[in-house]
Motif scaffolding. Structure first.
Motif, PDB file in Angstrom:
ATOM      1  N   ALA A 101       0.829  -1.208   0.000  1.00  0.00           N
ATOM      2  CA  ALA A 101       0.000   0.000   0.000  1.00  0.00           C
ATOM      3  C   ALA A 101       0.862   1.256   0.000  1.00  0.00           C
ATOM      4  O   ALA A 101       0.554   2.248  -0.677  1.00  0.00           O
ATOM      5  N   ARG A 102       1.969   1.254   0.745  1.00  0.00           N
ATOM      6  CA  ARG A 102       2.860   2.428   0.782  1.00  0.00           C
ATOM      7  C   ARG A 102       3.490   2.669  -0.591  1.00  0.00           C
ATOM      8  O   ARG A 102       3.583   3.803  -1.067  1.00  0.00           O
ATOM      9  N   LEU A 103       3.919   1.556  -1.236  1.00  0.00           N
ATOM     10  CA  LEU A 103       4.520   1.698  -2.560  1.00  0.00           C
ATOM     11  C   LEU A 103       3.499   2.195  -3.580  1.00  0.00           C
ATOM     12  O   LEU A 103       3.824   3.010  -4.457  1.00  0.00           O
ATOM     13  N   ALA A 104       2.273   1.702  -3.464  1.00  0.00           N
ATOM     14  CA  ALA A 104       1.226   2.161  -4.377  1.00  0.00           C
ATOM     15  C   ALA A 104       0.986   3.660  -4.207  1.00  0.00           C
ATOM     16  O   ALA A 104       0.803   4.400  -5.186  1.00  0.00           O
ATOM     17  N   PHE A 105       0.998   4.137  -2.955  1.00  0.00           N
ATOM     18  CA  PHE A 105       0.809   5.556  -2.694  1.00  0.00           C
ATOM     19  C   PHE A 105       1.929   6.386  -3.323  1.00  0.00           C
ATOM     20  O   PHE A 105       1.687   7.403  -3.980  1.00  0.00           O
ATOM     21  N   LEU A 106       3.172   5.975  -3.137  1.00  0.00           N
ATOM     22  CA  LEU A 106       4.293   6.733  -3.683  1.00  0.00           C
ATOM     23  C   LEU A 106       4.291   6.714  -5.211  1.00  0.00           C
ATOM     24  O   LEU A 106       4.676   7.708  -5.849  1.00  0.00           O
ATOM     25  N   HIS A 107       3.852   5.590  -5.803  1.00  0.00           N
ATOM     26  CA  HIS A 107       3.764   5.540  -7.279  1.00  0.00           C
ATOM     27  C   HIS A 107       2.712   6.537  -7.780  1.00  0.00           C
ATOM     28  O   HIS A 107       2.928   7.220  -8.790  1.00  0.00           O
ATOM     29  N   ARG A 108       1.590   6.645  -7.040  1.00  0.00           N
ATOM     30  CA  ARG A 108       0.573   7.615  -7.445  1.00  0.00           C
ATOM     31  C   ARG A 108       1.046   9.043  -7.233  1.00  0.00           C
ATOM     32  O   ARG A 108       0.800   9.920  -8.072  1.00  0.00           O
ATOM     33  N   ALA A 109       1.735   9.272  -6.122  1.00  0.00           N
ATOM     34  CA  ALA A 109       2.097  10.648  -5.779  1.00  0.00           C
ATOM     35  C   ALA A 109       3.335  11.134  -6.518  1.00  0.00           C
ATOM     36  O   ALA A 109       3.401  12.303  -6.937  1.00  0.00           O
ATOM     37  N   LEU A 110       4.337  10.247  -6.678  1.00  0.00           N
ATOM     38  CA  LEU A 110       5.619  10.690  -7.219  1.00  0.00           C
ATOM     39  C   LEU A 110       5.966  10.053  -8.561  1.00  0.00           C
ATOM     40  O   LEU A 110       6.845  10.565  -9.262  1.00  0.00           O
ATOM     41  N   GLY A 111       5.310   8.929  -8.913  1.00  0.00           N
ATOM     42  CA  GLY A 111       5.639   8.256 -10.162  1.00  0.00           C
ATOM     43  C   GLY A 111       6.978   7.542 -10.062  1.00  0.00           C
ATOM     44  O   GLY A 111       7.435   7.149  -8.991  1.00  0.00           O
ATOM     45  N   ALA A 112       7.636   7.364 -11.208  1.00  0.00           N
ATOM     46  CA  ALA A 112       8.922   6.660 -11.248  1.00  0.00           C
ATOM     47  C   ALA A 112       9.952   7.445 -10.431  1.00  0.00           C
ATOM     48  O   ALA A 112       9.899   8.685 -10.351  1.00  0.00           O
ATOM     49  N   PRO A 113      10.885   6.720  -9.784  1.00  0.00           N
ATOM     50  CA  PRO A 113      11.139   5.276  -9.936  1.00  0.00           C
ATOM     51  C   PRO A 113      10.342   4.394  -9.001  1.00  0.00           C
ATOM     52  O   PRO A 113      10.618   3.209  -8.903  1.00  0.00           O
ATOM     53  N   TRP A 114       9.387   5.000  -8.234  1.00  0.00           N
ATOM     54  CA  TRP A 114       8.587   4.171  -7.343  1.00  0.00           C
ATOM     55  C   TRP A 114       7.709   3.242  -8.186  1.00  0.00           C
ATOM     56  O   TRP A 114       7.025   3.695  -9.103  1.00  0.00           O
ATOM     57  N   PRO A 115       7.725   1.922  -7.911  1.00  0.00           N
ATOM     58  CA  PRO A 115       7.130   0.930  -8.825  1.00  0.00           C
ATOM     59  C   PRO A 115       5.612   0.897  -8.767  1.00  0.00           C
ATOM     60  O   PRO A 115       4.995   1.209  -7.748  1.00  0.00           O
ATOM     61  N   ASP A 116       5.029   0.513  -9.888  1.00  0.00           N
ATOM     62  CA  ASP A 116       3.600   0.207  -9.964  1.00  0.00           C
ATOM     63  C   ASP A 116       3.395  -1.180  -9.355  1.00  0.00           C
ATOM     64  O   ASP A 116       3.998  -2.161  -9.801  1.00  0.00           O
ATOM     65  N   VAL A 117       2.574  -1.289  -8.332  1.00  0.00           N
ATOM     66  CA  VAL A 117       2.356  -2.574  -7.662  1.00  0.00           C
ATOM     67  C   VAL A 117       0.901  -3.018  -7.787  1.00  0.00           C
ATOM     68  O   VAL A 117       0.386  -3.756  -6.957  1.00  0.00           O
ATOM     69  N   SER A 118       0.228  -2.554  -8.840  1.00  0.00           N
ATOM     70  CA  SER A 118      -1.130  -3.046  -9.109  1.00  0.00           C
ATOM     71  C   SER A 118      -1.058  -4.520  -9.484  1.00  0.00           C
ATOM     72  O   SER A 118       0.015  -5.061  -9.792  1.00  0.00           O
ATOM     73  N   ASP A 119      -2.214  -5.205  -9.481  1.00  0.00           N
ATOM     74  CA  ASP A 119      -2.235  -6.626  -9.842  1.00  0.00           C
ATOM     75  C   ASP A 119      -1.644  -6.853 -11.221  1.00  0.00           C
ATOM     76  O   ASP A 119      -0.824  -7.758 -11.424  1.00  0.00           O
ATOM     77  N   ASP A 120      -2.072  -6.031 -12.190  1.00  0.00           N
ATOM     78  CA  ASP A 120      -1.590  -6.227 -13.557  1.00  0.00           C
ATOM     79  C   ASP A 120      -0.082  -6.065 -13.638  1.00  0.00           C
ATOM     80  O   ASP A 120       0.610  -6.846 -14.303  1.00  0.00           O
ATOM     81  N   ALA A 121       0.434  -5.032 -12.965  1.00  0.00           N
ATOM     82  CA  ALA A 121       1.874  -4.780 -13.036  1.00  0.00           C
ATOM     83  C   ALA A 121       2.663  -5.886 -12.344  1.00  0.00           C
ATOM     84  O   ALA A 121       3.699  -6.341 -12.856  1.00  0.00           O
ATOM     85  N   LEU A 122       2.200  -6.336 -11.181  1.00  0.00           N
ATOM     86  CA  LEU A 122       2.932  -7.386 -10.473  1.00  0.00           C
ATOM     87  C   LEU A 122       2.891  -8.702 -11.250  1.00  0.00           C
ATOM     88  O   LEU A 122       3.881  -9.432 -11.306  1.00  0.00           O
ATOM     89  N   LEU A 123       1.728  -9.011 -11.863  1.00  0.00           N
ATOM     90  CA  LEU A 123       1.651 -10.241 -12.648  1.00  0.00           C
ATOM     91  C   LEU A 123       2.546 -10.166 -13.888  1.00  0.00           C
ATOM     92  O   LEU A 123       3.115 -11.172 -14.309  1.00  0.00           O
ATOM     93  N   ALA A 124       2.661  -8.977 -14.449  1.00  0.00           N
ATOM     94  CA  ALA A 124       3.482  -8.830 -15.650  1.00  0.00           C
ATOM     95  C   ALA A 124       4.972  -8.898 -15.350  1.00  0.00           C
ATOM     96  O   ALA A 124       5.773  -9.148 -16.255  1.00  0.00           O
ATOM     97  N   ASP A 125       5.353  -8.670 -14.100  1.00  0.00           N
ATOM     98  CA  ASP A 125       6.777  -8.611 -13.760  1.00  0.00           C
ATOM     99  C   ASP A 125       7.110  -9.583 -12.632  1.00  0.00           C
ATOM    100  O   ASP A 125       7.918  -9.269 -11.749  1.00  0.00           O
ATOM    101  N   LEU A 126       6.481 -10.748 -12.650  1.00  0.00           N
ATOM    102  CA  LEU A 126       6.679 -11.710 -11.565  1.00  0.00           C
ATOM    103  C   LEU A 126       8.151 -12.096 -11.391  1.00  0.00           C
ATOM    104  O   LEU A 126       8.626 -12.268 -10.270  1.00  0.00           O
ATOM    105  N   ASP A 127       8.863 -12.237 -12.511  1.00  0.00           N
ATOM    106  CA  ASP A 127      10.251 -12.671 -12.416  1.00  0.00           C
ATOM    107  C   ASP A 127      11.098 -11.699 -11.597  1.00  0.00           C
ATOM    108  O   ASP A 127      12.010 -12.092 -10.869  1.00  0.00           O
ATOM    109  N   ALA A 128      10.780 -10.400 -11.704  1.00  0.00           N
ATOM    110  CA  ALA A 128      11.625  -9.400 -11.062  1.00  0.00           C
ATOM    111  C   ALA A 128      11.514  -9.437  -9.543  1.00  0.00           C
ATOM    112  O   ALA A 128      12.482  -9.167  -8.836  1.00  0.00           O
ATOM    113  N   TRP A 129      10.342  -9.759  -9.025  1.00  0.00           N
ATOM    114  CA  TRP A 129      10.187  -9.679  -7.578  1.00  0.00           C
ATOM    115  C   TRP A 129       9.915 -11.027  -6.914  1.00  0.00           C
ATOM    116  O   TRP A 129      10.333 -11.275  -5.786  1.00  0.00           O
TER     117      TRP A 129
END
Length: 834
Positions: A662-690
């Motif tokens: 939730a904290r990361l999602a807030f920072l992505h909304r407020a500040l954008g990159a480099p804070w990561p998108d942690v929505s379901d779609d984004a996490l599923l698309a980048d499973l290997d990375a995390w």
């Protein structure tokens, strides 16, 4: 061989042309010959009954030195055309005029006009494209758009372009696509000669049935009753012979049985009849006749004496289900062009009538023309012909319509599986051997491969049955084969011809009749080998399609079947097996060896990774055993697929992991990159990375629940920005009372829930994300219930607090309710300060 009459070939032709029959085309013959001589190619557009098949070939033959080949789409039409022309010359077939069809050849050195089926012409072109000794080829009935006819036209144009520019070419058509054909025959377009039909008026009588014509099982008995009733009515109301059009041989038999007792000769007419039976239907008799025919009599045959036509309004056309690998003939409504040609049969010799078994208002909704076979048929044989010609994709060939890419791709896949093409689409030596056999490539492969096992004669008998008609009572093909072996001479003759084309192999293995038939079918259609499912009469075929036996079939109980014919009714998931024979697993694996696969599958099932080693025959799993050491990459892929299907909630999301997300999602909304998108779609698309490093160890649901999701999420923290996480989005904020209160980041704006008394002295809500986003304060009553919500604390103290104070001080008198909260001392205590 017949030597012909004493008059000689030239004299016979000259006599006929000097006093031709009174046919409409007679007036145009000289023009046709002149245009052919000048341009090398000509299109003759003439409706049925104008005499083009009768007079154009002898006129062309009289003008050239070599032989004239005339094609017909069917054997019955080729024989009839040759006999009619020979009769006009006063000769026997095989003198000036001869014919060659599958299994029959009646020609001599004197033959100037040879009538052949289109299939025979294709075999000759593939054997020797220059067609030595042939001066002109006449393609008759090109409007029917049969696959062989389209291909023959294209190959002949190719021969004229590259090998023999002097080869004459005549295309004769009954309908209006003459200009398209002319554009293909020559550059510039070949000339077109149009001949008008001199027909008599034909009355149209509409006779719609009370109920539908067909259901899921095919043509209904009630509709056949209706057709027979219309025939009886026509016989009562009109004079002359009656020609009845129905879609197939079974319907012919059904209508003929229903006309028993009618004082006429009821004669069937279709392509599988013996030649003498066909001739009987085409000759006027001493009594009134009712000829019950398929579309064979629509345009390419003349049935003399006909004054009445009864049209059931149906036709059979090829259709292929590419996804399921099923194909065959389907029953469709006749086209308007077909209906007009059928009706015209009643007006050739005198005024007549057509009784149409459909309503007048339905007629305008019929399709204008039949669909060309190249757009709907199985293209396996067509693709092999192209490859054998040296043009696997048909590039540069003068085809009236291009072949559909998906159907061609499916055909090439089949041919590669048969060993007829290599992976690059080039014809192999085996493919050329198959192409020389006058059967479908699947049956050709079956004949070549089965002969060493069964013996050439036995294998050829079974292939002949399959090539003729694979429908069988109760789907029992073995029983049908035994009946044919002791019955139909035409099938036995075809078997002898096929046997003569395959060398006898010594040391043949002996199989029972059941397995012998099954082996041939399996070799012809490996994708249709089927294994019984657990539910009894349902089967799964190698190609992946389900199929079921009809009720009461004698084949019920066999674990393995080789399916020769299967169709699928609209709305049904599985096909219905129409003809099949038993096989065993060994024979199935041998015949479908190209489909045999060994694989290790790692899949996600019900929240766990399942790893198995399998042996598969196409879609059929032969063996399956647990795999103890799956590749890590396969495990990760299975988990990816599982999470994509089940969602990220399948992971063990503990409080710490949810809070960090939730904290990361807030920072992505407020500040954008480099804070990561942690929505379901984004996490599923980048499973290997995390999550990837943790997934390779997952085998069971229990192992999945041990995954450290919090640690995995920390891999997404950007560096060096991650060092400021607590400053930008702190987990807790210290309020004026000294308490450290957790911030809730799950909403769009961070929320801090704190009692009103703990916020005294706070003049402004804290700002997060480098001062960009104010915290949304949920100010609580002493009971912990929301009393006010604000992000503008100063405004609340000034305007909102007095109302809250008034509402709550009476209920909570022991708590502090100062008049000026901005200067009051904050407290965690429940009591009013002294």
């Amino acid at each position: 061989m017949v030597t012909g009459s004493a008059r000689g070939t030239a004299g016979a032709l000259a006599s006929l042309l000097a006093a031709p029959p009174d046919l409409p085309v007679a007036a145009a013959v000289e023009q046709i010959v002149a245009r052919l001589s000048a341009a090398g190619a000509v299109v003759v557009q003439a409706p049925p009954g104008t005499g083009k098949t009768t007079l154009v070939p002898p006129a062309v033959a009289a003008a050239v030195k070599g032989r004239v080949l005339v094609t017909q789409p069917r054997r019955i039409a080729a024989r009839a055309a040759a006999r009619r022309l020979a009769g006009l010359l006063g000769e026997s077939v095989g003198a000036t005029v001869g014919y060659t069809v599958r299994g029959e050849r009646h020609v001599s050195d004197a033959t100037r006009v040879e009538v052949v089926t289109t299939g025979v012409l294709l075999r000759r072109l593939q054997r020797d494209p220059e067609l030595p000794g042939v001066s002109v080829v006449i393609l008759d009935e090109v409007h029917e758009r049969h696959l062989d006819a389209d291909l023959a036209l294209a190959l002949l144009v190719d021969v004229r372009t590259h090998l023999r520019p002097e080869l004459g070419l005549v295309a004769m058509s009954a309908t209006v696509e003459a200009e398209r054909t002319a554009a293909l025959l020559a550059t510039p377009s070949a000339p077109v000669v149009t001949v008008a039909a001199a027909t008599y008026p034909v009355d149209v009588v509409w006779c719609p049935p009370r109920a539908g014509r067909a259901d899921a099982r095919g043509i209904t008995p009630a509709f056949l009753d209706h057709v027979a009733g219309v025939v009886r009515r026509a016989c009562d109301e009109r004079l002359g012979d009656v020609l009845v059009f129905v879609p197939g041989a079974r319907e012919i038999d059904g209508v003929a049985r229903r006309l028993a007792g009618l004082d006429v000769d009821v004669l069937p007419l279709h392509g599988r009849l013996a030649a003498r039976e066909q001739d009987r239907a085409l000759r006027p008799g001493p009594r009134r006749r009712v000829v019950v025919s398929t579309a064979v009599a629509e345009s390419s045959l003349t049935v003399p004496g006909v004054r009445v036509v009864v049209d059931a309004g149906l036709a059979r056309e090829p259709r292929t289900d590419l996804r399921r690998g099923m194909g065959g003939l389907v029953t469709v409504s006749v086209s308007r062009a077909g209906a007009e040609q059928r009706a015209g049969r009643a007006g050739r010799e005198a005024p007549g009538a057509v009784y149409r078994c459909w309503a007048a208002e339905e007629h305008p909704r019929l399709v204008p023309h039949p669909v060309p076979e190249i757009l709907t048929a199985d293209l396996t044989g067509f693709a092999l012909e192209l490859a054998a010609w040296g043009s696997p994709d048909g590039t540069g060939l003068a085809l009236l319509d291009p072949s559909p890419p998906a159907a061609m791709a499916a055909a090439r896949t089949v041919l590669v599986g048969l060993g007829a093409l290599d992976d690059a689409g080039r014809v192999t030596a085996r493919g050329r051997a198959i192409a020389r056999l006058p059967v479908d490539p699947r049956l050709g492969r079956a004949l070549l491969d089965a002969a060493p096992v069964l013996g050439t004669t036995r294998a050829a008998e079974i292939v002949a049955v399959l090539a003729d008609d694979v429908r069988a009572d109760g789907a029992d093909l073995v029983a049908a084969w035994r009946q044919v072996r002791h019955g139909r001479g035409d099938v036995r003759a075809q078997a002898r011809r096929l046997a003569g084309m395959v060398d006898e192999v010594a040391g043949n293995q002996r199989l029972t009749d059941d397995l012998a038939v099954g082996l041939v079918v399996a070799l012809a259609h490996p994708e249709r080998i089927a294994r019984r499912r657990s539910e009894g009469t349902s089967y799964l075929m190698v190609g992946g399609t389900g199929a079921a036996l009809p009720p009461g079939s004698a084949l019920q109980g066999y674990d393995w079947l080789a399916v020769a014919d299967v169709d699928r009714a609209p709305g049904r998931r599985d096909g219905i097996i129409r003809a099949a024979a038993p096989v065993d697993e060994d024979l199935a694996s041998t015949a479908a060896a190209a489909f045999l696969r060994y694989d290790a599958s790692v899949t996600w099932q019900e929240g766990r990774v399942v790893a198995r080693r399998r042996t598969k025959l196409g879609a059929i799993t032969l063996t399956s055993a647990p795999l103890t050491d799956p590749a890590p990459a396969d495990v990760v892929a299975a988990v990816h697929a599982g999470l994509a299907a089940d969602g990220l909630e399948a992971l063990p999301w503990r409080d710490g992991a949810r809070a960090l997300r939730a904290r990361l999602a807030f920072l992505h909304r407020a500040l954008g990159a480099p804070w990561p998108d942690v929505s379901d779609d984004a996490l599923l698309a980048d499973l290997d990375a995390w999550l990837g490093p943790d997934m390779a160890r997952v085998r069971t649901a229990a192992a999945l629940q041990r995954v450290d999701v919090l640690g995995a999420l920390r891999r997404l923290l950007p560096w060096p920005e991650a060092a400021r996480l607590d400053a930008l989005a702190p987990e807790r904020i210290e309020v004026p009372s000294g308490s450290r209160v957790a911030v809730d980041y799950t909403s769009e704006q961070p929320v801090l829930a704190v009692r009103v008394q703990e916020a005294f002295g706070w003049r402004a809500a804290p700002l997060l994300a480098d001062g960009r986003v104010p915290v949304l304060l949920h100010l609580l009553s002493p009971a912990g219930r929301p009393a006010a919500v604000t992000a503008d604390l100063a405004s609340f103290w000034a305007t909102g607090y007095p109302q809250v104070r008034a509402d709550l001080r009476g209920r909570y008198p022991k708590h502090a309710w100062p008049e000026d909260p901005t200067t009051a001392t904050p407290t965690r205590s429940v009591r009013r300060p002294r």
